[in-house]
Design a protein around this motif. Structure first.
Motif, PDB file in Angstrom:
ATOM      1  N   GLY B  77      20.756  -8.441   4.732  1.00 33.25           N
ATOM      2  CA  GLY B  77      20.969  -7.300   3.845  1.00 33.25           C
ATOM      3  C   GLY B  77      21.912  -6.275   4.440  1.00 33.25           C
ATOM      4  O   GLY B  77      21.887  -5.106   4.050  1.00 33.25           O
ATOM      5  N   LEU B  78      22.751  -6.713   5.374  1.00 35.41           N
ATOM      6  CA  LEU B  78      23.711  -5.775   5.957  1.00 35.41           C
ATOM      7  C   LEU B  78      25.008  -5.829   5.152  1.00 35.41           C
ATOM      8  O   LEU B  78      25.092  -6.532   4.158  1.00 35.41           O
ATOM      9  CB  LEU B  78      23.919  -6.102   7.443  1.00 35.41           C
ATOM     10  N   TRP B  82      22.346   1.587   3.754  1.00 36.80           N
ATOM     11  CA  TRP B  82      20.932   1.842   3.488  1.00 36.80           C
ATOM     12  C   TRP B  82      20.651   3.290   3.843  1.00 36.80           C
ATOM     13  O   TRP B  82      20.962   3.725   4.958  1.00 36.80           O
ATOM     14  CB  TRP B  82      20.047   0.927   4.337  1.00 36.80           C
ATOM     15  N   LEU B  96      15.831   8.862  17.206  1.00 37.59           N
ATOM     16  CA  LEU B  96      16.319   7.935  16.182  1.00 37.59           C
ATOM     17  C   LEU B  96      17.419   8.555  15.328  1.00 37.59           C
ATOM     18  O   LEU B  96      18.359   7.868  14.924  1.00 37.59           O
ATOM     19  CB  LEU B  96      15.157   7.489  15.287  1.00 37.59           C
ATOM     20  N   TYR B  99      20.641   8.051  16.981  1.00 37.49           N
ATOM     21  CA  TYR B  99      20.848   6.714  17.555  1.00 37.49           C
ATOM     22  C   TYR B  99      22.128   6.108  16.978  1.00 37.49           C
ATOM     23  O   TYR B  99      22.232   5.880  15.769  1.00 37.49           O
ATOM     24  CB  TYR B  99      19.644   5.849  17.201  1.00 37.49           C
ATOM     25  N   ARG B 100      23.095   5.866  17.871  1.00 37.95           N
ATOM     26  CA  ARG B 100      24.393   5.398  17.385  1.00 37.95           C
ATOM     27  C   ARG B 100      24.344   3.996  16.788  1.00 37.95           C
ATOM     28  O   ARG B 100      25.130   3.648  15.928  1.00 37.95           O
ATOM     29  CB  ARG B 100      25.430   5.442  18.518  1.00 37.95           C
ATOM     30  N   GLY B 101      23.407   3.192  17.283  1.00 27.02           N
ATOM     31  CA  GLY B 101      23.326   1.816  16.803  1.00 27.02           C
ATOM     32  C   GLY B 101      23.000   1.699  15.310  1.00 27.02           C
ATOM     33  O   GLY B 101      23.169   0.639  14.716  1.00 27.02           O
ATOM     34  N   PHE B 102      22.526   2.776  14.681  1.00 29.32           N
ATOM     35  CA  PHE B 102      22.150   2.690  13.263  1.00 29.32           C
ATOM     36  C   PHE B 102      23.368   2.684  12.346  1.00 29.32           C
ATOM     37  O   PHE B 102      23.478   1.837  11.462  1.00 29.32           O
ATOM     38  CB  PHE B 102      21.261   3.874  12.867  1.00 29.32           C
ATOM     39  N   ARG B 105      25.420  -0.343  11.772  1.00 27.99           N
ATOM     40  CA  ARG B 105      24.784  -1.399  10.964  1.00 27.99           C
ATOM     41  C   ARG B 105      24.612  -0.976   9.509  1.00 27.99           C
ATOM     42  O   ARG B 105      23.979  -1.697   8.744  1.00 27.99           O
ATOM     43  CB  ARG B 105      23.393  -1.726  11.527  1.00 27.99           C
ATOM     44  N   PHE B 107      22.954   1.794   8.515  1.00 29.09           N
ATOM     45  CA  PHE B 107      21.757   2.612   8.296  1.00 29.09           C
ATOM     46  C   PHE B 107      22.163   4.079   8.457  1.00 29.09           C
ATOM     47  O   PHE B 107      22.538   4.505   9.545  1.00 29.09           O
ATOM     48  CB  PHE B 107      20.640   2.244   9.278  1.00 29.09           C
ATOM     49  N   ASP B 145      16.247   4.451   0.832  1.00 23.85           N
ATOM     50  CA  ASP B 145      15.762   3.071   0.835  1.00 23.85           C
ATOM     51  C   ASP B 145      14.641   2.867   1.844  1.00 23.85           C
ATOM     52  O   ASP B 145      13.731   2.079   1.632  1.00 23.85           O
ATOM     53  CB  ASP B 145      16.904   2.120   1.198  1.00 23.85           C
ATOM     54  N   ILE B 146      14.765   3.540   2.972  1.00 23.32           N
ATOM     55  CA  ILE B 146      13.869   3.298   4.106  1.00 23.32           C
ATOM     56  C   ILE B 146      13.369   4.636   4.643  1.00 23.32           C
ATOM     57  O   ILE B 146      14.151   5.578   4.772  1.00 23.32           O
ATOM     58  CB  ILE B 146      14.625   2.533   5.227  1.00 23.32           C
TER      59      ILE B 146
END
Lengths: 208, 208
Positions: B77-78, B82, B96, B99-102, B105, B107, B145-146
């Motif tokens: 679902g990427l 989101w 969080l 958080y750069r990793g989001f 992706r 998010f 969404d989340i």
């Protein structure tokens, strides 16, 4: 003992929490059906998971909550103290150093380290943030069991190497990227983006 | 589609990261052996995981990195955005939100909420911490969404209920304790003590 999958170990942690709840409620026996229902799995999976560790329970009588709880705790290595050091005094490290859920399980934070002069010397809930350059000498004395690595993405491998050289055999890592550890050292990585991917997967495939 | 185990989804996330690494290195094909080696699993498991989603790769020729990466991203679902809200502006929530990793992706944090007047109105990396009492009206407009739930252990179920009432179908929870969500809502819990239990298990059973 056969090699146990990480997913099995995780379910044991879940069963343990439910057994603790039953103990608190004064309930003496349980079944694989009940354990499954409260752990989001199937009775067959519960029986399979527990069978790895020898025979539990009596057919038709279910499991003794006390006996099963005691056994799972021993399997998980609980019921003793584990010394934990945290490397990286950022937000995640700070959240973990004061996490109440650790001490009740026997995980005792014995040191917090950072390389940032702004953070060194600060006190967190009784933990003094120490200069990471003294980590090796501290570790030689304290002999920590587990290192939590909560540093930014750069130079993570060199920090892992430092932990391994200090003789620590278990690492919980929050940094992204692939890391190498020698045989005999267990590395577990918590990747927050991967946790969210589990949710985007669920949202995407819900109606499929 | 068959029901896919959480452990499979997690491995897809790991394969994806390795495929991205191969792409960055300009490598066009890979094999189940190579994917397995870099993901800590077996070639048979890789083939089984990928078989859930139809046929990939050609016998003897391996997988096209580009094709497989594209397919896994779509499965997870990427490749779309989101919208994520964070409830609880404590240390974990704060870690969080920045958080750069989001963002890489897809998010995107669209809101951070707390009930503590000391925290409301503070700014975190561009996110204003808002009063949780406006969460419902914000959600009606933003349609997140989340939801990430990073609050202390008290009253977690009532916050879950609030999120569910707002129409959010996916929750990443950091609070301990057993929570109920209706069918159609996915709840994932990250329990730090359980992560450490995975390590105490490994330390205890290493030499067994």
């Amino acid at each position: 003992m056969k090699r146990i999958a990480e997913s099995t170990v995780r379910r044991l942690s879940v069963y343990m929490r439910y057994l603790e709840e039953l103990t608190a409620r004064g309930i003496a026996t349980t079944s694989s059906d009940e354990l499954a229902e409260h752990s989001g799995t199937t009775p067959a999976q519960v029986r399979k998971d527990l069978s790895f560790f020898g025979s539990f329970g009596k057919r038709g009588l279910g499991y003794s909550v006390h006996e099963l709880l005691d056994r799972i705790r021993r399997i998980l290595g609980l019921g003793r103290e584990w010394k934990v050091v945290i490397i990286g005094a950022g937000k995640i490290g700070s959240a973990l150093s004061t996490y109440r859920g650790f001490t009740t399980r026997g995980f005792c934070v014995v040191g917090v380290y950072d390389k940032d002069p702004q953070k060194i010397g600060r006190r967190w809930d009784g933990h003094l943030v120490r200069d990471v350059t003294v980590f090796e000498s501290d570790a030689a004395e304290l002999r920590p069991d587990i290192a939590v690595l909560a540093i930014p993405a750069e130079n993570v491998q060199s920090e892992v190497d430092r932990i391994v050289r200090a003789g620590i055999k278990a690492i919980l890592n929050f940094a992204p990227g692939r890391l190498q550890v020698p045989a005999g050292v267990t590395l577990k990585t918590v990747n927050m983006a991967m946790e969210l991917e589990g949710l985007s997967f669920a949202l995407t495939n819900r109606d499929a």
